[in-house]
Design a protein around this motif. Structure first.
Motif, short mmCIF file in Angstrom:
data_model
loop_
_atom_site.label_atom_id
_atom_site.label_comp_id
_atom_site.label_asym_id
_atom_site.label_seq_id
_atom_site.Cartn_x
_atom_site.Cartn_y
_atom_site.Cartn_z
N THR A 157 105.79 -60.08 55.82
CA THR A 157 105.23 -60.09 57.17
C THR A 157 104.87 -58.66 57.54
OG1 THR A 157 106.46 -62.05 57.88
CG2 THR A 157 105.68 -60.57 59.60
N GLU B 142 101.73 -63.20 58.15
CA GLU B 142 103.10 -63.68 58.36
C GLU B 142 103.40 -64.75 57.33
OE1 GLU B 142 105.52 -66.32 61.61
OE2 GLU B 142 104.15 -64.80 62.40
N SER B 143 104.42 -64.50 56.50
CA SER B 143 104.81 -65.47 55.48
C SER B 143 106.28 -65.29 55.15
CB SER B 143 103.97 -65.27 54.21
OG SER B 143 104.33 -64.07 53.55
N ASN B 144 106.82 -66.22 54.37
CA ASN B 144 108.21 -66.09 53.94
C ASN B 144 108.40 -64.90 53.02
OD1 ASN B 144 108.96 -68.35 55.36
ND2 ASN B 144 108.68 -69.75 53.64
N THR C 192 97.77 -72.82 56.31
CA THR C 192 97.43 -71.52 56.89
C THR C 192 96.91 -71.73 58.30
OG1 THR C 192 96.87 -70.54 54.75
CG2 THR C 192 95.96 -69.48 56.70
N LYS D 230 99.00 -66.86 59.46
CA LYS D 230 100.35 -67.37 59.24
C LYS D 230 100.34 -68.35 58.07
CE LYS D 230 104.29 -69.44 61.64
NZ LYS D 230 104.79 -69.95 62.94
N LEU D 231 101.06 -68.01 57.02
CA LEU D 231 101.13 -68.84 55.81
C LEU D 231 102.47 -69.58 55.77
CD1 LEU D 231 99.92 -66.24 53.13
CD2 LEU D 231 98.54 -67.83 54.46
N LYS D 232 102.37 -70.88 55.57
CA LYS D 232 103.59 -71.68 55.41
C LYS D 232 103.41 -72.57 54.20
CE LYS D 232 106.78 -74.86 57.69
NZ LYS D 232 107.05 -75.69 58.90
N SER D 233 104.25 -72.39 53.20
CA SER D 233 104.13 -73.16 51.96
C SER D 233 105.45 -73.81 51.60
CB SER D 233 103.68 -72.26 50.81
OG SER D 233 103.69 -72.97 49.59
N ILE E 84 97.93 -71.86 48.09
CA ILE E 84 97.88 -70.92 49.22
C ILE E 84 96.45 -70.41 49.41
CG2 ILE E 84 98.62 -68.63 49.99
CD1 ILE E 84 101.36 -69.30 48.66
#
Length: 315
Positions: A59, A54-56, A41, A92-95, A109
């Protein structure tokens, strides 16, 4: 509260080595953080009062997030208020964690969000507080979480857990590799939990025996991990899967893939997580063997593989 321009937080995926389902009934579980699979994050300041996500998966403004993200929404709202953040922020989340695969995606997360917020406001964070905050989202997402996912996703070491009794790091002195394989089917944790509950109601003696077996195998695995008994741990994996299968939480596709793995170099394989789909794990001696087995499994329907060393590997 002093704000940094950027806040970062990272956490790991998790895999249950031993103790699926039996951990719910007071037996121990062992879980491993997967440091090759992460959630991250990043929080940055905005010149307005908006809270943007903002995530996959979604958003937009946090207030418009879908109901599937209610746990995360409530956690973020709590953190904003509790940490006295008055400016607007972008989260901004990126997993890299696949959802519904028994890897603790929601917990990972949440852990990364909490760490990013505390980094953003430059405020220290104890492990106890981190896990308490993670429970805000986990209670909404999983109703009655054991706490194992959050404890493992936030840890650098394997976790030994007996629910409501103890959660501790355990020593691992094992030179081998874990191959995590995605069956291609989403795990059905809630369905599996209901199956176990029904079995306890209709066949209490047999079901309790299976749960006790799983608990005893977890104690055995703890000793094997500490003494580099790789072959013994493989046998423990095999026995655990037999009990999980009898418990009703496996499916034929998992059983078939596990049989293929054990015919092609795995010392022992078993489902991991809730079951009824999702992932399974295989124990192998070397990285080359793990890569070879991964190729064979992919040719037989596995959609993705991950390789995790059980020791600190020098690359």
């Amino acid at each position: 509260m002093e704000l940094q321009q950027i806040g970062n937080g990272t956490s790991y995926a998790k895999i249950i080595l031993l103790g699926e389902h039996s951990v719910v009934y007071g037996k121990p579980a062992i879980a491993l953080p997967l440091k090759t699979i992460t959630a991250n994050t990043v929080i940055s300041s905005l010149p307005n009062q908006d809270i943007l996500l903002e995530s996959n998966y979604f958003t937009g403004n946090l207030s418009s997030s879908p109901k599937q993200m209610l746990g995360i929404k409530n956690l973020i709202t709590y953190l904003v208020e509790n940490l006295n953040i008055s400016s607007g922020i972008k989260i901004k989340l990126k997993s890299n964690l696949p959802a519904e695969r028994g890897m603790g995606s929601s917990a990972a997360i949440s852990i990364s969000i909490i760490r990013a917020f505390h980094n953003f406001v430059n405020k220290p964070l104890t492990k106890a507080k981190l896990l308490k905050l993670a429970n805000i989202a986990e209670k909404i997402t999983h109703k009655n979480p054991s706490g194992l996912d959050a404890a493992t996703s936030s840890s650098e070491n394997p976790i030994w857990m007996i629910r409501d009794v103890e959660t501790t790091d355990i020593p691992v002195n094992m030179y081998g590799y874990l191959l995590i394989s995605d069956s291609g089917l989403a795990g059905q944790t809630s369905e599996a939990i209901k199956i176990v509950q029904e079995n306890l109601k209709n066949n209490p003696t047999q079901t309790n025996e299976l749960l006790n077996n799983l608990g005893n195998l977890t104690f055995t695995a703890k000793d094997q991990l500490a003494t580099n008994n790789l072959v013994g741990l493989g046998k423990t994996f095999k026995k655990a899967h037999v009990n999980l299968k009898k418990l009703g939480v496996s499916i034929s596709k998992l059983d078939n893939l596990i049989a293929i793995a054990e015919e092609n170099g795995s010392l022992g394989s078993k489902l991991t997580g809730g079951g009824r789909g999702g992932c399974f794990i295989s124990l192998v001696k070397t990285r080359d063997e793990a890569n070879e087995l991964a190729n064979i499994l992919q040719a037989n329907g596995v959609t993705e593989n991950w390789i995790e060393p059980l020791f600190k590997e020098e690359l």
